[in-house]
Write an enzyme that holds these catalytic residues in place. Structure first.
Site, PDB file in Angstrom:
ATOM      1  N   GLY A  39      -4.831 -14.285  -8.016  1.00 38.76           N
ATOM      2  CA  GLY A  39      -4.339 -14.715  -9.315  1.00 38.76           C
ATOM      3  C   GLY A  39      -4.823 -16.115  -9.639  1.00 38.76           C
ATOM      4  O   GLY A  39      -5.623 -16.704  -8.896  1.00 38.76           O
ATOM      5  N   TYR A 144      -4.588   1.719   0.363  1.00 43.09           N
ATOM      6  CA  TYR A 144      -3.827   1.067  -0.705  1.00 43.09           C
ATOM      7  C   TYR A 144      -2.783   2.012  -1.284  1.00 43.09           C
ATOM      8  O   TYR A 144      -1.606   1.649  -1.423  1.00 43.09           O
ATOM      9  CB  TYR A 144      -4.783   0.594  -1.802  1.00 43.09           C
ATOM     10  CG  TYR A 144      -4.090   0.130  -3.062  1.00 43.09           C
ATOM     11  CD1 TYR A 144      -3.320  -1.025  -3.074  1.00 43.09           C
ATOM     12  CD2 TYR A 144      -4.209   0.855  -4.252  1.00 43.09           C
ATOM     13  CE1 TYR A 144      -2.686  -1.452  -4.231  1.00 43.09           C
ATOM     14  CE2 TYR A 144      -3.586   0.430  -5.411  1.00 43.09           C
ATOM     15  CZ  TYR A 144      -2.831  -0.715  -5.403  1.00 43.09           C
ATOM     16  OH  TYR A 144      -2.199  -1.131  -6.549  1.00 43.09           O
TER      17      TYR A 144
END
Length: 318
Positions: A39, A144
């Site tokens: 981020g 994932y």
């Protein structure tokens, strides 16, 4: 969710998390927790510095400190992106499972009213038929997807045994401003970046594989609706219910930038999911959700953002 709520958004410096935090911030006290490994602090410039917690969601003490005093926790922190998850499989499990465990445990201890856990359409894997409803068969294909499915199950079980309201949201191919367009990034920003650079848009395989592309503002609207009373202890798909071929997507991006070449290249992955389509009936009927942004308009906004250099301080989707 009423105004004046104290909300913690983990992964709040990321793509979806930062948009959710920004949409909530005008009427609520929002804090974000993010280690900013993927981020960006530029995404959360709308918050005062003392409500930006630079920490890893695997750090239990940091999570406990951030959760204390909150009314709602929106758990967005995750390691995402196909290439990242293939290169760092153990980290995928640690972040995406241990992160949920830490958040749920500390939320229960802090008497948080609701925990909203972000999941993914990847949990459906190569399920036998599309569109996928929330109760349909799931066949996750990647580490994932397996980790996110395990996180869902842990969150649901922990919430049930600790009298904690929860919501699980499965996002379908969300795109728009702030999404990663690097080598680790996602299909739409990758297509746009190549087109803007004058390079051909590379379509993996024949391009007949389909996805449900959801513009970020629609995903945010549904997320916030799910934080209300009708979203308690429920699981929702967040998509559009519209199926788009990858080759059609490439052509739309080419048109949006004023023309670009498209080429077909071998698919680099060991498996290919041919179809991915959300059944959003539940979100529509229970939350009043209605996706409003067409693929063409969403691509145009994404092109505009990336053409301007992708500066978060100069762009909002709302």
């Amino acid at each position: 969710m009423s105004s004046g709520t104290r909300v913690l958004v983990t992964g709040g410096g990321g793509f979806i998390g930062s948009h959710v935090a920004e949409a909530l911030a005008p009427d609520n006290t929002v804090t974000v927790l993010d280690d900013f490994s993927t981020g960006s602090k530029a995404h959360v410039q709308f918050l005062p510095a003392d409500r930006i917690v630079d920490a890893d969601v695997r750090d239990r003490e940091a999570v406990a400190s951030a959760v204390a005093g909150q009314d709602v926790v929106v758990h967005m922190a995750a390691l995402m992106g196909v290439r990242r998850t293939l290169e760092r499989p153990l980290e995928v499990l640690q972040i995406n499972i241990d992160g949920v465990r830490n958040v749920m445990r500390e939320a229960a201890r802090a008497d948080v009213e609701r925990v909203c856990v972000a999941s993914t359409s990847e949990v459906y894997g190569d399920a036998p038929a599309a569109p996928y409803g929330e109760d349909d068969v799931q066949a996750p294909e990647t580490n994932y997807a397996v980790a996110k499915r395990a996180g869902e199950r842990f969150a649901r079980a922990y919430a049930a045994t600790h009298d904690l309201d929860h919501t699980i949201l499965r996002y379908f191919n969300v795109y728009g401003p702030r999404q990663d367009s690097s080598a680790y990034g996602y299909v739409i920003p990758k297509f746009v970046d190549r087109a803007l650079s004058g390079d051909p848009i590379e379509i993996h395989g024949d391009g007949h594989q389909t996805r449900d592309f959801t513009y970020i503002s629609d995903a945010v609207d549904c997320t916030i609706a799910a934080l209300g009373p009708d979203g308690a202890n429920e699981t929702f798909n967040i998509g559009t219910g519209t199926e788009t071929k990858i080759r059609t997507l490439a052509e739309a991006v080419a048109d949006a930038v004023g023309g670009a070449e498209t080429v077909h290249v071998p698919h680099p992955r060991p498996y290919v999911i041919e179809r991915r389509l959300a059944d959003v009936t539940k979100a529509v009927s229970m939350l009043g959700y209605e996706p409003t942004v067409s693929l063409e308009d969403g691509i145009e906004a994404t092109v505009e953002y990336l053409s301007a250099g992708g500066r978060s301080d100069q762009y909002t989707v709302r």
